[in-house]
Design a protein around this motif. Sequence first.
Motif, short mmCIF file in Angstrom:
data_model
loop_
_atom_site.label_atom_id
_atom_site.label_comp_id
_atom_site.label_asym_id
_atom_site.label_seq_id
_atom_site.Cartn_x
_atom_site.Cartn_y
_atom_site.Cartn_z
N ILE A 114 -7.96 -1.36 -2.60
CA ILE A 114 -8.07 -1.33 -1.13
C ILE A 114 -9.33 -0.53 -0.78
CG2 ILE A 114 -7.03 -0.47 1.00
CD1 ILE A 114 -4.28 -0.68 -0.37
N LYS A 157 0.23 4.29 -0.31
CA LYS A 157 -0.36 5.50 0.29
C LYS A 157 -0.07 6.71 -0.61
CE LYS A 157 -0.04 3.25 4.70
NZ LYS A 157 -0.09 3.35 6.15
N GLU A 169 -6.02 2.48 -4.35
CA GLU A 169 -6.12 2.62 -2.89
C GLU A 169 -7.51 3.00 -2.41
OE1 GLU A 169 -3.04 5.31 -1.65
OE2 GLU A 169 -1.53 4.30 -2.86
N ASN A 222 0.88 -1.17 0.00
CA ASN A 222 0.00 0.00 0.00
C ASN A 222 0.92 1.22 0.00
OD1 ASN A 222 -1.77 2.06 0.51
ND2 ASN A 222 -2.29 1.42 2.60
N GLY A 227 2.64 -1.16 4.25
CA GLY A 227 2.82 0.25 3.90
C GLY A 227 4.28 0.57 3.72
N HIS A 281 -9.56 1.50 4.25
CA HIS A 281 -8.31 1.64 5.02
C HIS A 281 -8.57 2.59 6.20
CE1 HIS A 281 -4.26 2.75 6.13
NE2 HIS A 281 -3.91 1.59 5.59
N LEU A 288 -0.70 -6.70 4.26
CA LEU A 288 -0.89 -5.41 3.61
C LEU A 288 0.19 -4.52 4.20
CD1 LEU A 288 -2.48 -3.64 1.66
CD2 LEU A 288 -4.10 -3.14 3.48
N CYS A 293 -0.53 -1.51 -4.66
CA CYS A 293 -1.66 -0.59 -4.69
C CYS A 293 -1.08 0.82 -4.65
CB CYS A 293 -2.60 -0.83 -3.52
SG CYS A 293 -3.35 -2.48 -3.61
#
Length: 251
Positions: free
Chosen positions: A90, A11, A62, A9, A232, A93, A230, A39
């Motif tokens: 996703i 972000k 995302e 992820n 980050g 979140h 998952l 993602c």
Amino acid sequence: MRKIVIAGNWKMNKTPSEAAELATQIAALENNKAEVVICVPYVDIFAAKQAIAGSKVKLGAENVHWEASGAFTGEISAPMLVECGCEYVIIGHSERRQYFGETDETVNKRTKAALNAGLKVILCVGELKEERETGKTEEVVKRQVIEGLKDISAEQMANVVIAYEPVWAIGTGLTATNEQAEEVCAFIRALLKDLYCDCVADSTTIQYGGSMNAKNAADLLAMPNIDGGLIGGASLKPADFGVIIAAGDKA
Ligand code: PGA
């Protein structure tokens, strides 16, 4: 056997040129069994898609809006993501829930729209620190799972991954212990059995997320009810992400 899904992820990180570089490095990582997904921010989708072409890495977004089109300035729809080459998205979140007013109801609307458009959904659930400290973890996770999956059929569950992400562990370096993560993932699996059947419970991929890194991934992924991660921060570092993928291949 459940699919092991290792998803990054990103972000709000990486410009398109930076995304091309990172996705190229991720596409070059060794990957045998685990499904690897990145993602990425909407504006990076095109660059990432080109960079991973010909590799086994899958592309995801995302977030996604629940309408297919219309007057929703700034939003992106599921058909748009599909046409851009996304396979995953996703939804729910904790950062969307905390900072952008996401509710269980909007999570459910987005999930339905994404599934109807043919996307695979990574549905995020998880408790806040205060909720864990006051013994409300199961109550909160149960509500998020039930409401998030409202009106989703057993057949559609084949395209749903659930990510258990305790909010207090996200980006904090404070990972849940293997036992804490396993306990909630097992709780979610038991809930899927009640909501659907043994077969959905047994076949749904349940990830852990929250400061998963190159050091702790193998132990977390060895837990019986944790079928992926998952990730980050560590997904932005190809060497670390490679170690996590290798752990996923062995899980
Ligand atoms: P983290 O983020 O790995 O940086 O804790 C996980 C996530 O938010 O999905």
